[in-house]
Design an enzyme around this catalytic site. Structure first.
Site, PDB file in Angstrom:
ATOM      1  N   ASP A 144       0.855  -1.193   0.000  1.00  0.00           N
ATOM      2  CA  ASP A 144       0.000   0.000   0.000  1.00  0.00           C
ATOM      3  C   ASP A 144       0.887   1.238   0.000  1.00  0.00           C
ATOM      4  OD1 ASP A 144      -2.416  -1.426   0.096  1.00  0.00           O
ATOM      5  OD2 ASP A 144      -2.286  -1.615   2.272  1.00  0.00           O
ATOM      6  N   ASP A 179      -7.200  -1.326  -4.317  1.00  0.00           N
ATOM      7  CA  ASP A 179      -8.223  -0.930  -3.347  1.00  0.00           C
ATOM      8  C   ASP A 179      -9.111   0.167  -3.915  1.00  0.00           C
ATOM      9  OD1 ASP A 179      -7.071  -2.675  -1.481  1.00  0.00           O
ATOM     10  OD2 ASP A 179      -5.722  -1.116  -0.730  1.00  0.00           O
TER      11      ASP A 179
END
EC number: 3.4.23.36
Length: 212
Positions: A144, A179
């Site tokens: 991420d 995401d």
């Protein structure tokens, strides 16, 4: 189907290129401000693939999570194929493509990243295809990097009960392209519900004989 596959391919390509770049050019925990903005940052973190970095069950829990994701994406793929076959709304198909691509992007991390990367400590950078990878098949960590704390260490008004005077950060989630794709797909399904799931109008008519 070709257009759907193209959308999935583009999302996957962007997702993996960004992740590999971050993984090989940022040390774990490094933060860079985007365009000098304090609230827009690239912040490299890794997690086992659950929302908000939640972890459970160690290696067994990680394996279960990865297998669950594989089963889920199989269902999403079936949903996409049947929707295309039924000539469903283009907006619905687009949304499913985003969800499928996002889920697959994070699955690639979980399944393969443990085999193709190492995880050096400190301020060292990871190596792609090292001699000694950090994990094994199905035990990779999801990368991420996007972090947008619009209100960082802000303070609640003192007159609020319980939380008054305490600090908070909004938005404090760190996410990736996959995401974002999933969130956009789900958002389309929610906010354009009537367009993606049109109700079939059933008109019951009775024939009447004309009496002349």
């Amino acid at each position: 189907m070709k257009k759907a596959l193209f959308i999935i391919f583009i999302v996957l390509l962007i997702d993996q290129v960004v992740k590999i770049y971050i993984k090989t050019n940022f040390y774990l925990g490094e933060t860079v401000h985007i365009f000098g903005l304090d609230w827009a940052r690239l912040h490299f973190v890794e997690n086992n693939g659950m929302a908000w970095g939640t972890e459970f069950g160690g290696r067994t829990g990680k394996l279960f999570l990865t297998l669950f994701r594989l089963v889920a994406i199989t269902g999403i793929g079936y949903w996409l194929a049947t929707s295309i076959k039924k000539n469903a709304s283009k907006l619905l198909i687009f949304a499913i493509c985003l969800i499928f691509a996002g889920a697959l992007g994070n699955i690639i991390d979980s399944v393969f990243y443990g085999l193709i990367f190492d995880t050096p400590g400190g301020r060292n950078l990871a190596t792609l295809f090292p001699e000694q990878p950090y994990g094994s098949l199905f035990h990779g960590k999801v990368v991420d990097m996007f972090y947008f704390p619009f209100f960082d260490n802000s303070e609640f008004p003192s007159w609020l009960p319980i939380v008054g005077g305490k600090t908070f950060t909004f938005f404090n989630a760190i996410f990736n392209v996959a995401d974002f794709a999933i969130s956009c797909g789900v958002g389309i399904l929610i906010f354009f519900n009537k367009r993606v799931f049109p109700k079939e109008e059933v008109i019951n008519s009775t024939s009447q004989e004309e009496i002349v």
